[in-house]
Motif scaffolding. Structure first.
Motif, PDB file in Angstrom:
ATOM      1  N   PHE A  42      -4.143   2.892  -1.883  1.00  0.00           N
ATOM      2  CA  PHE A  42      -3.765   4.218  -2.396  1.00  0.00           C
ATOM      3  C   PHE A  42      -4.426   5.315  -1.577  1.00  0.00           C
ATOM      4  O   PHE A  42      -4.829   6.346  -2.104  1.00  0.00           O
ATOM      5  CB  PHE A  42      -4.137   4.326  -3.878  1.00  0.00           C
ATOM      6  N   LEU A  43      -4.518   5.097  -0.284  1.00  0.00           N
ATOM      7  CA  LEU A  43      -5.148   6.059   0.615  1.00  0.00           C
ATOM      8  C   LEU A  43      -4.291   7.330   0.691  1.00  0.00           C
ATOM      9  O   LEU A  43      -3.163   7.312   1.167  1.00  0.00           O
ATOM     10  CB  LEU A  43      -5.299   5.447   2.012  1.00  0.00           C
ATOM     11  N   GLN A  56      -2.599  13.115  -2.303  1.00  0.00           N
ATOM     12  CA  GLN A  56      -3.347  14.178  -1.648  1.00  0.00           C
ATOM     13  C   GLN A  56      -2.494  15.444  -1.496  1.00  0.00           C
ATOM     14  O   GLN A  56      -1.314  15.379  -1.153  1.00  0.00           O
ATOM     15  CB  GLN A  56      -3.831  13.717  -0.275  1.00  0.00           C
ATOM     16  N   ASN A  72       0.855  -1.180   0.000  1.00  0.00           N
ATOM     17  CA  ASN A  72       0.000   0.000   0.000  1.00  0.00           C
ATOM     18  C   ASN A  72       0.891   1.229   0.000  1.00  0.00           C
ATOM     19  O   ASN A  72       2.024   1.195   0.480  1.00  0.00           O
ATOM     20  CB  ASN A  72      -0.973  -0.005   1.189  1.00  0.00           C
ATOM     21  N   ILE A 129       0.047   4.429   1.225  1.00  0.00           N
ATOM     22  CA  ILE A 129      -0.657   5.418   2.014  1.00  0.00           C
ATOM     23  C   ILE A 129       0.196   6.675   2.183  1.00  0.00           C
ATOM     24  O   ILE A 129       1.326   6.625   2.667  1.00  0.00           O
ATOM     25  CB  ILE A 129      -1.056   4.841   3.394  1.00  0.00           C
ATOM     26  N   THR A 136     -12.344  10.338  -2.966  1.00  0.00           N
ATOM     27  CA  THR A 136     -11.257  10.116  -3.925  1.00  0.00           C
ATOM     28  C   THR A 136     -10.866  11.398  -4.653  1.00  0.00           C
ATOM     29  O   THR A 136      -9.675  11.701  -4.811  1.00  0.00           O
ATOM     30  CB  THR A 136     -11.647   9.039  -4.950  1.00  0.00           C
ATOM     31  N   PHE A 146      -3.391   2.428 -12.398  1.00  0.00           N
ATOM     32  CA  PHE A 146      -3.330   1.355 -11.409  1.00  0.00           C
ATOM     33  C   PHE A 146      -3.345  -0.037 -12.035  1.00  0.00           C
ATOM     34  O   PHE A 146      -3.596  -1.034 -11.348  1.00  0.00           O
ATOM     35  CB  PHE A 146      -4.479   1.521 -10.412  1.00  0.00           C
ATOM     36  N   PHE A 199      -9.195   3.606  -2.488  1.00  0.00           N
ATOM     37  CA  PHE A 199      -8.938   4.886  -3.148  1.00  0.00           C
ATOM     38  C   PHE A 199      -9.418   6.064  -2.291  1.00  0.00           C
ATOM     39  O   PHE A 199      -9.733   7.125  -2.816  1.00  0.00           O
ATOM     40  CB  PHE A 199      -9.626   4.924  -4.515  1.00  0.00           C
ATOM     41  N   THR A 203      -2.611   8.865  -1.486  1.00  0.00           N
ATOM     42  CA  THR A 203      -1.314   8.765  -2.167  1.00  0.00           C
ATOM     43  C   THR A 203      -0.873  10.087  -2.793  1.00  0.00           C
ATOM     44  O   THR A 203       0.286  10.488  -2.682  1.00  0.00           O
ATOM     45  CB  THR A 203      -1.360   7.673  -3.252  1.00  0.00           C
ATOM     46  N   ARG A 229      -9.469   9.290  -0.594  1.00  0.00           N
ATOM     47  CA  ARG A 229      -8.731  10.557  -0.671  1.00  0.00           C
ATOM     48  C   ARG A 229      -7.473  10.462  -1.541  1.00  0.00           C
ATOM     49  O   ARG A 229      -6.533  11.249  -1.374  1.00  0.00           O
ATOM     50  CB  ARG A 229      -8.367  11.063   0.726  1.00  0.00           C
ATOM     51  N   THR A 230      -7.440   9.527  -2.484  1.00  0.00           N
ATOM     52  CA  THR A 230      -6.249   9.350  -3.324  1.00  0.00           C
ATOM     53  C   THR A 230      -5.831  10.639  -4.016  1.00  0.00           C
ATOM     54  O   THR A 230      -4.651  10.992  -4.040  1.00  0.00           O
ATOM     55  CB  THR A 230      -6.492   8.265  -4.387  1.00  0.00           C
TER      56      THR A 230
END
Length: 323
Positions: free
Chosen positions: A255-256, A260, A225, A227, A316, A272, A284, A258, A286-287
């Protein structure tokens, strides 16, 4: 340093038991020594009938050249192709495989802003990595276990540097996110300390190369991940092949956040890749949120089919103008 490498390896060569001819060397022993002493993983061909006595002096000298290149990039040697090399009983398959593995190793490159005086990155995956800080200094990270470790470097003068990360992850954390606090996930790689909340990615001007080749899908299907990987980095572009090498089932929070708070303007098609199967919570989330310059997406996010999961697309594209 290269003379020390050469003398040590020649001493190893002389003391090894010989078989059939003076050109034969103990490949397995050389590789174990290099890995233990310098963290250099130079694989020999596993198909060799007897890897303990399976190559010649040319192979040994090539190992010296490559080890020297890793340790002393400004003082390269050419013993493996020079007058001291012998072709007798040459194991060309093993030699070529070893060279190709090192020279063409997956590399992810970061270009810093011109005023960079120091830089830090986080690696949370297990594996073997090399960080080239762009000023002639390298960190060789051998057999790193799972767990977040911050690697930092201070430059002698402020400037713009190209930092290269190469190597390959061997395992990822299977920790799950706490949906109430958001804690728990271990990023495979991050330019910002998403764990402590200390943002250190503001001196990243550009990224290139395949991050997904350094942190690929494992043989058992497990995925990394990312993050908060580029949180607050002022990057404007995302490389189309950034996550090449990642496929199969998604990971939780993969991809939290990623990208932002970045300055990206568009999303490349199929960013992806070939992720497939059941979606993961917060995959996804807040990607691309809080990216005020993001206006276009060139195509679908992934070419596979993913079944929606809880909170999978929460925020997202929050506060974006993407269309």
């Amino acid at each position: 340093m290269f003379r020390k490498i050469l003398s040590v390896l020649f001493a190893m060569f002389i003391l090894m038991p010989m078989a059939h001819s003076a050109e034969m060397v103990n490949v397995e022993y050389i590789h174990q020594y290099l890995n233990t002493r310098w963290g250099i993983d130079l694989p020999y061909n596993p198909e060799l009938t007897n890897p303990r006595v399976a190559a010649n002096m040319k192979y040994l000298l090539t190992v010296v050249d490559i080890a020297n290149e890793y340790l002393n990039p400004d003082k390269t040697t050419n013993y493996g192709n020079g007058e001291y090399a012998t072709l007798a009983a040459a194991d060309t398959v093993a030699t070529n495989t070893a060279i190709d593995t090192l020279i063409n190793a997956p590399t992810f490159t970061i270009t810093t802003t011109p005023n960079t005086s120091s830089f830090s990155m986080i690696i949370g995956a297990a594996g073997n990595f090399i960080i080239d800080w762009g000023d002639g200094k390298r960190d060789v990270i051998a057999n790193k276990p799972i767990g977040t470790t911050t690697y930092s470097h201070t430059y002698s003068a402020s400037g713009e540097y190209e930092i290269k990360l190469s190597g390959r992850a061997t395992d990822y954390s299977d920790a799950k996110i706490d949906m109430d606090t958001g804690a728990g996930l271990v990023p495979a790689f991050a330019l910002s300390d998403a764990i402590s909340g200390s943002f250190i990615a503001t001196n990243v001007a550009k990224i290139s190369g395949g991050l997904g080749r350094v942190f690929p899908t494992m043989d058992d299907g497990s995925n990394p991940n990312f993050i908060g990987t580029f949180l607050m980095a002022p990057i404007t572009e995302i490389p189309a092949d950034l996550f090449a090498g990642i496929q199969g089932a998604p990971a939780e929070g993969m991809f939290l956040g990623t990208f932002q708070y970045t300055a990206i303007t568009s999303i490349p098609a199929n960013l992806f890749g070939t992720l497939n199967g059941d979606g993961a919570p917060s995959m996804f989330m807040r990607t691309f949120s809080e990216c005020p310059n993001l206006t276009t997406a060139d195509g679908p996010l992934f070419s596979g089919t993913i079944t929606p999961a809880e909170s999978m697309f929460d925020g997202t594209f929050a506060v974006c103008l993407v269309h």
